[in-house]
Each structure stands twice: as structure tokens, then as C-alpha cells.
Design an enzyme around this catalytic site. Structure first.
Site, mmCIF file in Angstrom:
data_model
loop_
_atom_site.group_PDB
_atom_site.id
_atom_site.type_symbol
_atom_site.label_atom_id
_atom_site.label_comp_id
_atom_site.label_asym_id
_atom_site.label_seq_id
_atom_site.Cartn_x
_atom_site.Cartn_y
_atom_site.Cartn_z
ATOM 1 N N ASP A 524 -4.518 -5.505 -12.577
ATOM 2 C CA ASP A 524 -5.114 -6.700 -13.161
ATOM 3 C C ASP A 524 -6.191 -6.276 -14.168
ATOM 4 O OD1 ASP A 524 -5.792 -9.331 -13.595
ATOM 5 O OD2 ASP A 524 -6.529 -9.719 -11.566
ATOM 6 N N GLU A 527 -6.550 -5.748 -19.921
ATOM 7 C CA GLU A 527 -6.507 -5.973 -21.374
ATOM 8 C C GLU A 527 -7.305 -4.932 -22.187
ATOM 9 O OE1 GLU A 527 -5.543 -9.267 -18.986
ATOM 10 O OE2 GLU A 527 -7.513 -8.336 -19.141
ATOM 11 N N ASP A 601 -4.238 -16.800 -14.470
ATOM 12 C CA ASP A 601 -4.970 -17.684 -13.562
ATOM 13 C C ASP A 601 -4.779 -19.144 -13.969
ATOM 14 O OD1 ASP A 601 -5.815 -15.377 -12.386
ATOM 15 O OD2 ASP A 601 -7.761 -15.354 -13.376
#
Length: 952
Positions: A524, A527, A601
Site C-alpha cells: 500500500d 505512489e 479507499d
């Protein structure tokens, strides 16, 4: 609205430091606040305002052109007015065997290093030219079956290429532009509106000097530095964006460029609002691949650039003769692409079908991973299961309520003070025992491991990261420090080969204490997400391996991290090679090769449920099939109706996972209460029943590049009424057509049938016929799911606790007969864990039914298989066909009570060992709008053998 799929600015629209769900739009730039975006839009506006009097300053030098072996080289010059100087931009157009044309434009001074960097920067002088090394894995073979014809009198070059020379690139000298034709008709145009813009390097001068350069009319306020949200970007190379207008004449519908939350068919976007504001859903990745579609034709472009990129979409309609009654004008889609840095590098696909486009694109960027079979089962996750006893308790309750699942997940809190590769010594006291308990029922554990490493004393992993010099660096060349979940953190730089080697070592069982072969990984925040960074990410002037700036390669960063994790999971113990499973949030073109992704999310509301389907479809047609959304919504508490409907949608996500925020109420399926728990259980069981069909679809995607979820336009490219439909879809090649309910209180849906074929309700065989819309009852306990006649669907009907316990279960065939009593289907099986299938350890069967005979035949490309075929066939020798259900059975079968079965004589069989015998046939007549159907009970044939059943 600007389709801004760059993860730089789309990676955390939700408030990150509180359980609230409001979007912090003020924390992310609009186009007006982004210098290069504002400049390129202004450039386009200026060109448009001048209309036909606008002259693009780019021209191709005729004397520079060289054409040899399928490659055209030349130099485009950018004329600087009024001082008469020019900038040389080397051009390469490569014509590939696949029929793809690749257009690349660079900047000569930067290629030669003949520029000066400001601030003593260590950044590279070249334009970033390594995106292809990460995104492209094949399909670059150059075609020598090309020919060039120069027409100096017309100022053009014509290059014939593609199948039988049916494609043509017409390159115009002045102004420079390219038209791409197929069969004599223009399909795609580059720079036909003159928006092409390459911001060349120039030294910073005082204002008085700058005015003589001829560009003083431009707003230079963001050329040399740019501030936003308290952060200043030093921009050591000055302005360097690249832009190009790409026109699709005669094409009204365009698809792709995920990740965005709008409809599958992309809307006009200019001057409305940014995609990130179209919905509060977060966006984390970029696949800059767009398809344009019209009746009879699909074309596409792939913009290979890893920097922040925007895409504007507008449409124009040609006028028609008012006396031509019934004839409408032609709609053209015009797009404008602009990236902050890097090369102009564009691939052109001329189709002509959606399948052709996607297959060719995945030939370049890679096929989907064939995942371990457990990973296409159901995943149970929340932030967080708080102890190892909590995990065991959830596991037991799933069994107590007879709900199948394959994987339970641990979010951040399993670690010791948020240090990855550790376990909390107070709450996860026996991680190996916990995993071994799950393994008894063939279940797995997935844990979160992110790229930020806690910066704290006496933590050996961060000490090694620092000492080895393999972390991301700031603009001064020092290790970059930012804030994420652990607090002060450093980020591993997986562009660095040494960092990948180090990362692989961390996953060895003797290094990651408490891990077992039953553990897999969730990447997760990759980026990367940086809480105190500009726009919640890494500063653009940070430095990566090779001294490339983050602005050059940001969109690829997450992909490199998953690549490292994938290779780490391949061989955690010497000689023990297994298929990895990695989930990622950030992605780029090519990420489909290494794992699954989820859409980020989301919120527990009906709008986000509905939005999840076009999001998954958009990713699927962009080469990334292993996708899904958080079932139930991450933020908030869904109503029981919403939760139930979301499971009914989720059972069709290729990646099927429920997930929830730490501040939400617990919502495991068994907590919903009846009738909701029972209905959710049936939805999950439907997924497990159809696992053989799902796994076969995953295999097809891994070898053919075909999407697993298929929208209407892909299935019926000539059905104009279906082009914009994005709330129904087909599953692989099964003929299953689903339209799950996504609205509150809805108990009936309309399904669009594009063809005149008969469709049957999957559950009760109610008959529906197209073309047109059909209305289907959809009470809460019903999923609208149709089976198209002419297909054979493999499934396993015995409910089990996990997919691993189903491996040797018998197969049921659902044969959905068409009007000619014909049907076809296939089944792919292997061990679901290893790479032994690459050496022949699999079966791939074709099932075909004609009017009188149902057959099973071998689909393997090599007769006899490979070195591991025989051993695999022994392991499944007792796996048999348990039942054959035939929908649409003819009335003549009502008088039959048995069929003749023939099985090959050699080798081992399932119950019998070859020969001929009779099996019972039970016929059910039609009635009340439902089809007649028949069942062959326990024919006993081996699933991996040659056999036939005679119904004459």
C-alpha cells in the site's frame, strides 16, 4: 474535466489523519495551479483562437529523413520567432511487426548533455528515456515489410505498413503532423490542431534579456520554480513539458486511461472540473492507454510517459446538409495530452477490433499474471484484526457459519510499533502458530508491507537502508526524510537494482521471523504517499537511482516496488519456487504482470458501489484484469441492504475482498444476521462454485491478453446501443452476463441484449431473448445473471471451506444449448501454486456439443504435453465429471432415460478405465417461461481424458 490519471496528484483525496471521509481538494493542484498544465492549455487556447491562421512552429527537415528496415529517422525543428533560432528535436517512427507504429521525439541538446542545471543540481540532463524498460516487455520487433514513398510536391512522406500494407502513416513536413490510415481512411491524427508543444531547455535570463527571446508574452512565473502548499519545487531544468493533440475522426466514444471514477465511455473534460473531483474516490495509478471505438472499428494510442500527465477530451460534430433528412453529422473526438517532463513517445494501434487492440497492447506491456488459485477466492480484511487470537476467532466463525473464504488480512497494526518485517510482541505472540492453524484448511495470510521504513534507532532494516545508500534522496543528494504511518520515515528506491536485491533478502524465512510459506503481501501507499509531502507525495525534485528526478518517473514508482516484492516472494527458501501474490494500490502500464490491484479507499454508499463496475471495466480493457473494489466500502458503515448488494457485485470482481476502516463497526458476513448473512453466503458460494470458470478466464487472460470482465462494446463492437453501457458485463468467454443491483430499494433491472441469441436465467433457466432490453426481477436474494446460449460453463458444486479443499472435487458442466443444439466451452486446471504448468503440468480441455454428441478434446498446443504432464495427470486421475446439465434440452429427449458414454482406453480413468457404458439421463420439461433441461448423472469420465456422450 481533465483526465488526470497521474498518481502524483490523485493519491490521497481522503483526510489521512482522521477517520473523516471529506476530500481535501485544497491539498491538490488544479490545472490553473499546475504550471505546465496551465501553460499547455493556454497554448492550445491561443492556437484555437487563431483557427486556420495558426501555424504550428514545428517542421520536419526533408534532408534529415532516413528510412531503413521499418524505421524512419529525421529531425523536427521548433522555430523560435522572431529571432529565427530553432531547436532540434530528433524524431524516430518505428513500424512494428504487430502493426503498431511508435513515434518518439527527443531534444538534441539534452541528449548530448549540452545544458546547464540550476542550483548545482545532481539531476540527469537528458529527458527520461527509461519508461520503456519498465513498461514494455515485448512486441518491439521491427517490420521489414514496409515501404516509403516521398511526395515532395505535396510535402509529405507515405509509409505503408501493417497487415498486407493496409496501414499507412502520412507524415507532413510543415507544419509537422502525422495522419494514420487503415484501408485508405484516416483513423488517428497527430498535431492536426497544432497543439504540439515541446518546452525546450533555455537558460534563465533576467527579464530584460528574456524579452528578446521572443517568448516574453508567456507567463514565466512557473518556469523556474513552483510553490504549493508550503513546498517549493526547484525545477533545475526549467520548463520541459511535452504535449500533443491526438484526434480520432469519426469516433464518438473513447475508453480507457484509468484510473478515474467516471463512466467507462469517457466524458468531455475541458473546462469542467478534474476527474478527481468527479467523485470523492481516490485515484492511485495511471495506464495512459486510450481506445476510440465506433461501429466496425477500434483504434488506440498509448502515451508512454511516467511524469504527471493530463488529458483533455472534447468532441466536435460535422455539419450536415439540412436537406439530407435522416442523416446525422459525424462526431470526432479530439484529445490533448500533456506531460510535465520526459519524451514524447506514443504507440499507435489501428485495430480494427477491440480484441485486436487489447491483445497487441498486452503484447507490448505484458500479459496478466496467472495468479495462485487461492487468490481468486474470497478475501476477508479490515484495519485491523487486533490479535492472533482475533484472527483465529474470525477463522472459526466463518467455518461455524459455513461461509467459504481463502485469505485473511492484517493491516498496519500487526507490526511492532509500525516497523515492517516485525510482529507486535504483545498482540501477535505466535504468528507461525496462527498461520499453521489457517493452513489446516488451506487458508492464507496477507500482511501489509509498505515502502516507507520507520526511521528509528536500533532498527536494523532502516540502518541497512541508510548504509547501503539505496533510499530515495532529496534534491541535495541526501537521504530523503518524510512522514507516513510510522512517523519519520525513509523510502526504499526500487529503481536501484541493489535495493531490489536487498528487498528480496528481507523476505527469506530466516530474515522475516514468524513468516511461513502461507504468508503473502499487500503493498500500500506505494505512489509513494508522504503525509507531509507536496500533494501528499514525494517532492518532484527528489532523486532516484541514476539521478532521475521524481517528476520524471513518479507514475512508475509504485510499479517498481511491487516488482521487487513479487521477486522476493518467488523463492523465499532455496529451491522452493511458488507463484507470488501481491496486492498493489499504485500501478502503471505493465503492472498487470505482477499482481492484483484494488481501486482504493472508497465510501460505504450506493454511488461508490455503482462506480466500482465501470472502474473495473476500464482497468480490464486496459490490460489489467485482476482488479476489485473494497466490498462494503472502506469508510463508513453500510446498511445491511447495501452490504448485501455489495457482496453480490463483489462476487464478480476478479479480485474479491471485503475491507473496512479501523473506526467502522465490525461487518464480517456472519454478523449481518438473517436474511442478510444467508444471502451474502450464497453470493460467496456462487464465486466458489464458478471457480473453475474464473480460473479458466484468468488463464486465457495470461496467454491471450483478453479482459476477464468484458463490456458490451468489446463483446458486440457493432451494437451502437451498447457502446456506453457500463453497468453490465460478461465474465470471460463463459457467456455469463451479469447486471448486479447497485441502487437502494431496487428490485427489478433491465438488461440490454445485443444479439438475437437466447439467454437463460443462470439459477432457474427462465428464458429471455434479444435483441433489446429485458426486464428481470431482482429481489434482495437474487443476482441478475444470465447465461448466453451456445456456451459450456465448468463449475464445482460441492461447497467447501476454501478453494484449496476443492482441488480434487469433481466437475459439473452447464451446457447452455443454442437453437441448433450446439455449445462450446473450455476448462483449464493446474496445481494452482507452482510454475510447473510451464512444463506441461496442466490440462486444457475443449468441450463441444453438437446436435447429438458432447465431446471433450485436448487444447494443449503440444501433443503429449511437457516433462511434468504425466505426473500432473496422475494427481488428478480420479477427478471426474460429476454431472452434465443441459439447458434448452429438446422435447425429443423426454423419451430418453440414458446416454451412451465413450472414454479413451489408454491411461488411467476416473471411475472407469476407458470403454463404453450407459449413464442415466433425467429430463425436466419446460414450463412457466422456463426452459426444458436435462441432467446426465455421474457419467464418470475423467476430466483430463478424451470422451464423448451420445444423445442420439
Amino acid at each position: 474535466m481533465s483526465a488526470r490519471w497521474c498518481s502524483v496528484l490523485l493519491l490521497a483525496l481522503f483526510t489521512l489523519f482522521s477517520p473523516g471521509v471529506s476530500v481535501k481538494r485544497e491539498g491538490f493542484k488544479t490545472c490553473d495551479q499546475s504550471g505546465f498544465c496551465k501553460r499547455n492549455r493556454a497554448y492550445a487556447d491561443a492556437a484555437s483562437s487563431l483557427a486556420s491562421s495558426w501555424k504550428s512552429p514545428y517542421r520536419l527537415l526533408p534532408e534529415s529523413i532516413k528510412f531503413q528496415n521499418g524505421r524512419l529517422d529525421g529531425v523536427v525543428v521548433k522555430d523560435i520567432i522572431p529571432d529565427g533560432s530553432s531547436i532540434r528535436l530528433p524524431l524516430t517512427i518505428t513500424f512494428l511487426k504487430s502493426g503498431v507504429a511508435r513515434v518518439t521525439l527527443d531534444e538534441e541538446k539534452r541528449m548530448k548533455g549540452e545544458i546547464e542545471l540550476r542550483h548545482g543540481s545532481q539531476a540527469r540532463k537528458e529527458r527520461y528515456n527509461e519508461a520503456a524498460s519498465w513498461a514494455i516487455v515485448g512486441g518491439l520487433e521491427v517490420s521489414i515489410d514496409t515501404s516509403m514513398k516521398e511526395e515532395k510536391e505535396n510535402g509529405v512522406i507515405r509509409v505503408a505498413y501493417g497487415p498486407s500494407g493496409s496501414f499507412e502513416a502520412i507524415v507532413h513536413y510543415k507544419p509537422f503532423s502525422i495522419d494514420f490510415k487503415r484501408d485508405g481512411e484516416t483513423q488517428i491524427q497527430f498535431n492536426d490542431r497544432g497543439f504540439m508543444n515541446v518546452e525546450h531547455w533555455r537558460p534563465k535570463k533576467e527579464k530584460a534579456d528574456t524579452e528578446t527571446e521572443g517568448e516574453s508574452a508567456e507567463d514565466e512565473s512557473t518556469w523556474w520554480d513552483e510553490s504549493f502548499g508550503g513546498n517549493t519545487d526547484s525545477k533545475p531544468r526549467g520548463p520541459e513539458s511535452v504535449a500533443l493533440d491526438v484526434t480520432f475522426p469519426g469516433y464518438e466514444h473513447v475508453f480507457g486511461i484509468p484510473e478515474h471514477t467516471g463512466p467507462l465511455a469517457l466524458k468531455e473534460t475541458r473546462d469542467v472540473f478534474e476527474y478527481e473531483l468527479d467523485s470523492p474516490m481516490t485515484l492511485y495509478g495511471a495506464i495512459p492507454f486510450m481506445q476510440a471505438h465506433r461501429k466496425g472499428s477500434t483504434v488506440g494510442v498509448f502515451w508512454l510517459n511516467a511524469a504527471e500527465t493530463w488529458v483533455d477530451i472534447t468532441r466536435s460534430k460535422s455539419s450536415t446538409n439540412p436537406l439530407s433528412l435522416g442523416i446525422t453529422g459525424k462526431t470526432t473526438t479530439q484529445t490533448h495530452w500533456f506531460s510535465e517532463a520526459g519524451l514524447l513517445d506514443v504507440f499507435v494501434f489501428l485495430g480494427p477490433t477491440p480484441k485486436d487492440i487489447i491483445k497487441t497492447y498486452t503484447g507490448l506491456t505484458g500479459l496478466s499474471q496467472l495468479p495462485p488459485e487461492f487468490s481468486i477466492g474470497y478475501h476477508q480484511c479490515r484495519w485491523n484484526y487486533i490479535t492472533d487470537q482475533d484472527v483465529r476467532d474470525v477463522d472459526r466463525k466463518f467455518d461455524r457459519h459455513q461461509i467459504p473464504y481463502d485469505v485473511i488480512w492484517l493491516d498496519l497494526e500487526y507490526t511492532d510499533d509500525r516497523k515492517y518485517f516485525t510482529w507486535d510482541p504483545h498482540t501477535f505472540t505466535d504468528p507461525e502458530g496462527m498461520q499453521n492453524e489457517l493452513a489446516k484448511r488451506r487458508r492464507k495470510l496477507v500482511v501489509l508491507i509498505d515502502p516507507h521504513i520507520k526511521n528509528v534507532a536500533n532498527f536494523h532494516i532502516v540502518d541497512e537502508l541508510k548504509s547501503k545508500g539505496i533510499a530515495i534522496r532529496n534534491k541535495d543528494g541526501n537521504i530523503y526524510e518524510g512522514w507516513c504511518w510510522p512517523g519519520s520515515s525513509h523510502w526504499v528506491d526500487c529503481f536501484n537494482p541493489e535495493a531490489i536485491t536487498w528487498w528480496i533478502g528481507l523476505f527469506k524465512y530466516d530474515a522475516f521471523k514468524g513468516s511461513t510459506p502461507n504468508l503473502f503481501v499487500w503493498n500500500d501507499m506505494n505512489e509513494p504517499s508522504v503525509f507531509n509531502g507536496p500533494e501528499t507525495t514525494s517532492p518532484k525534485d527528489n532523486l532516484h537511482y541514476g539521478n532521475w528526478e521524481n517528476r520524471d518517473l513518479h507514475n512508475i514508482n509504485g510499479m517498481t516496488f511491487v516488482n521487487a516484492t513479487y521477486h522476493a516472494l518467488l523463492e523465499r527458501k532455496k529451491g522452493e519456487i511458488r507463484r507470488p501474490f501481491v496486492l498493489t494500490r499504485s500501478f502503471y502500464a505493465g503492472s498487470q504482470r505482477t499482481g492484483a490491484l484494488w481501486t482504493g479507499d472508497n465510501l460505504s454508499n450506493w454511488d461508490h458501489l455503482a462506480a466500482s463496475i465501470p472502474m473495473c471495466l476500464s482497468l480490464s480493457i486496459s490490460g489489467y484484469s485482476f482488479v476489485g473494489a473494497d466490498v462494503g466500502g472502506f469508510f463508513g458503515n453500510p446498511s445491511k441492504e447495501l452490504l448485501t448488494r455489495w457482496y453480490q457485485v463483489g462476487t464478480f470482481y476478479p479480485f474479491f475482498r471485503a475491507h473496512a476502516h479501523i473506526d467502522t463497526a465490525r461487518r464480517e458476513p456472519y454478523l449481518a444476521g438473517e436474511p442478510y448473512t444467508g444471502i451474502i453466503t450464497q453470493a460467496i458460494r456462487l464465486r466458489y462454485q464458478l471457480l473453475p470458470a474464473w480460473y479458466t478466464a484468468f488463464h486465457e487472460a495470461s496467454v491471450e491478453g483478453t479482459p476477464i470482465l468484458r463490456p458490451q462494446y468489446y463483446m458486440f463492437p457493432d451494437d451502437e446501443k451498447g457502446f456506453a453501457i457500463d453497468d453490465q458485463f460478461y465474465v470471460g468467454s463463459t457467456g455469463l452476463l451479469a447486471k448486479p443491483v447497485t441502487g437502494e430499494g431496487v428490485d427489478r433491472v433491465e438488461i440490454h441484449l445485443a444479439d438475437p441469441e437466447t439467454y437463460y436465467d443462470y439459477f432457474d433457466f427462465t428464458i429471455y431473448r434479444g435483441p433489446g432490453k429485458v426486464s428481470i426481477s431482482a429481489p434482495l436474494d437474487k443476482i441478475p445473471l444470465l447465461a448466453q446460449a451456445g456456451h459450456i460453463i465448468p463449475r464445482r458444486d460441492r461447497p467447501r471451506r476454501s478453494s484449496g479443499l476443492m482441488k480434487l472435487d469433481p466437475i459439473t458442466l452447464l451446457v447452455v444449448l443454442d437453437g441448433a443444439l450446439k455449445a462450446e466451452g473450455s476448462l483449464y486446471l493446474d496445481d494452482g501454486e507452482t510454475f510447473d504448468y510451464q512444463q506441461g503440468a496442466y490440462i486444457h480441455r475443449r468441450f463441444s456439443m453438437d446436435e447429438k454428441t458432447l465431446r471433450s478434446s485436448d487444447m494443449r498446443p503440444t501433443a503429449g504435453g511437457g516433462p511434468k504432464t504425466a505426473n500432473y495427470l496422475k494427481t488428478i486421475k480420479d477427478v471426474r465429471i460429476e454431472r452434465v446439465i443441459l439447458v434448452g434440452a429438446p422435447g425429443a429427449w423426454s423419451a430418453k432415460d440414458e446416454v451412451t458414454v465413450f472414454e479413451e482406453q489408454d491411461g488411467g480413468g476416473a471411475k472407469r478405465h476407458g470403454g463404453e457404458w450407459k449413464s442415466k439421463l433425467l429430463y425436466h420439461p419446460a414450463g412457466n417461461g422456463k426452459a426444458a433441461w436435462a441432467v446426465v448423472r455421474d457419467p464418470g469420465v475423467g476430466v483430463g481424458r478424451e470422451w464423448r456422450m451420445d444423445f442420439s
